[in-house]
Enzyme design. Sequence first.
Site, mmCIF file in Angstrom:
data_model
loop_
_atom_site.group_PDB
_atom_site.id
_atom_site.type_symbol
_atom_site.label_atom_id
_atom_site.label_comp_id
_atom_site.label_asym_id
_atom_site.label_seq_id
_atom_site.Cartn_x
_atom_site.Cartn_y
_atom_site.Cartn_z
ATOM 1 N N ASP A 225 -31.282 67.590 -9.477
ATOM 2 C CA ASP A 225 -30.613 67.352 -10.757
ATOM 3 C C ASP A 225 -31.673 66.849 -11.734
ATOM 4 O O ASP A 225 -32.775 66.460 -11.338
ATOM 5 C CB ASP A 225 -29.502 66.305 -10.585
ATOM 6 C CG ASP A 225 -28.803 66.011 -11.910
ATOM 7 O OD1 ASP A 225 -28.412 66.974 -12.591
ATOM 8 O OD2 ASP A 225 -28.685 64.835 -12.288
ATOM 9 N N SER A 226 -31.298 66.808 -13.009
ATOM 10 C CA SER A 226 -32.217 66.271 -14.011
ATOM 11 C C SER A 226 -32.409 64.762 -13.827
ATOM 12 O O SER A 226 -33.343 64.189 -14.371
ATOM 13 C CB SER A 226 -31.667 66.550 -15.414
ATOM 14 O OG SER A 226 -30.347 66.054 -15.515
ATOM 15 N N CYS B 5 -27.288 70.128 -11.298
ATOM 16 C CA CYS B 5 -27.298 70.008 -12.757
ATOM 17 C C CYS B 5 -26.622 71.233 -13.388
ATOM 18 O O CYS B 5 -27.050 72.371 -13.178
ATOM 19 C CB CYS B 5 -28.747 69.911 -13.221
ATOM 20 S SG CYS B 5 -28.913 69.754 -14.989
ATOM 21 N N GLU C 237 -23.906 56.477 -18.420
ATOM 22 C CA GLU C 237 -25.094 55.760 -17.923
ATOM 23 C C GLU C 237 -25.054 54.288 -18.333
ATOM 24 O O GLU C 237 -25.638 53.432 -17.681
ATOM 25 C CB GLU C 237 -26.369 56.470 -18.379
ATOM 26 C CG GLU C 237 -26.418 57.878 -17.805
ATOM 27 C CD GLU C 237 -27.801 58.464 -17.635
ATOM 28 O OE1 GLU C 237 -28.766 57.890 -18.168
ATOM 29 O OE2 GLU C 237 -27.900 59.509 -16.958
ATOM 30 N N CYS D 118 -20.439 69.060 -16.316
ATOM 31 C CA CYS D 118 -21.637 68.213 -16.386
ATOM 32 C C CYS D 118 -21.540 67.205 -15.242
ATOM 33 O O CYS D 118 -20.445 66.723 -14.930
ATOM 34 C CB CYS D 118 -21.677 67.481 -17.735
ATOM 35 S SG CYS D 118 -23.028 66.290 -17.858
ATOM 36 N N HIS E 53 -22.153 64.174 -14.989
ATOM 37 C CA HIS E 53 -21.663 62.822 -15.275
ATOM 38 C C HIS E 53 -20.153 62.746 -15.513
ATOM 39 O O HIS E 53 -19.562 61.686 -15.409
ATOM 40 C CB HIS E 53 -22.347 62.273 -16.534
ATOM 41 C CG HIS E 53 -23.802 61.979 -16.365
ATOM 42 N ND1 HIS E 53 -24.711 62.924 -15.968
ATOM 43 C CD2 HIS E 53 -24.497 60.826 -16.548
ATOM 44 C CE1 HIS E 53 -25.916 62.372 -15.925
ATOM 45 N NE2 HIS E 53 -25.812 61.104 -16.271
HETATM 46 N N1 DGL Z 1 -27.335 66.796 -15.297
HETATM 47 C C1 DGL Z 1 -27.015 67.280 -16.613
HETATM 48 C C2 DGL Z 1 -25.893 68.332 -16.508
HETATM 49 O O1 DGL Z 1 -25.121 68.362 -15.548
HETATM 50 C C3 DGL Z 1 -26.620 66.163 -17.554
HETATM 51 C C4 DGL Z 1 -27.777 65.275 -17.957
HETATM 52 C C5 DGL Z 1 -28.873 66.008 -18.697
HETATM 53 O O2 DGL Z 1 -28.673 66.386 -19.883
HETATM 54 O O3 DGL Z 1 -29.923 66.217 -18.111
HETATM 55 O O4 DGL Z 1 -25.756 69.160 -17.368
#
Ligand code: DGL
Length: 265
Positions: free
Chosen positions: A11-12, A74, A153, A185, A187
């Site tokens: 993931d990012s 992600c 976050e 997403c 989150h």
């Molecule tokens: N992990 C990213 C997503 O699911 C969200 C956070 C980011 O913008 O890197 O799109």
Amino acid sequence: MSDTRPIGIFDSGVGGLTVFSEVEKALPGEEIVYFGDTARVPYGTKSKETITKFSVENVEFLMEHNVKLVLVACNTASSLSLDFLKRCFRVPIVGVIAPGARNAVDSTRNNRIGVVGTNATIISGAYEKAVKKISGRITVYSRSCPLFVPLVEEGWVDEKVTYEVASIYLKGLKSKGIDTLILGCTHYPLLKGVIKKFMGGKVVLVDSAREVAKEARFILDANGLLNKNPGRKRHKFFVSDEPGPFIRLGERFLKRKIKCVRTAV
Ligand code: DGL
């Protein structure tokens, strides 16, 4: 047949722990190597080229850990780089888009589906394309919700301000009469309470993290890659920046202690 190699998830950053958590539940016998690209997060504001370059590097890193399956947790990376990743690597690679879209199509009764995600995910139209591929009769309404990631976050998953932000983002989707909403997403599953409160109890929220975990179980089973002799599991977590913030936030995501987080070099 049994395969003791780990599953790789990237993931990012920390958000992919929602996928980690669902995979752990769906596949309790499997070991997981998680990589969070904390030095380069967020991806949701970046270009396709940049996200694809980062994603390739992330898969290369997981391959060094001899993973048998890669899950792109992600949504942004899945939207923009999955096809390229699949062409570059021989290991099976699964993104969150198709499983989430399939579940949404199964769930809708009035053929009106909403999608929320980062700017990059929404601009890519990936969920919309995936839904249309399954059924041309469905209309998809999309909305990017860039403030949701920092709110989660910050731990503000049940605050008044979060409800207000959600109502601004979601009112257009509500007015379209959608009966299903894809949380596109990593989150957003943490905002289910707020989103449900605004959208009403009748709108089904599709959690792409849960759907990709089911897909992972299906692929491992179908290909004889399940670990049938699980020993003592030790999941490994790697990040590209120093581990402190990942651990602090990650423990809130997982609601438990995270051990064994290292900086990838
Ligand atoms: N992990 C990213 C997503 O699911 C969200 C956070 C980011 O913008 O890197 O799109």
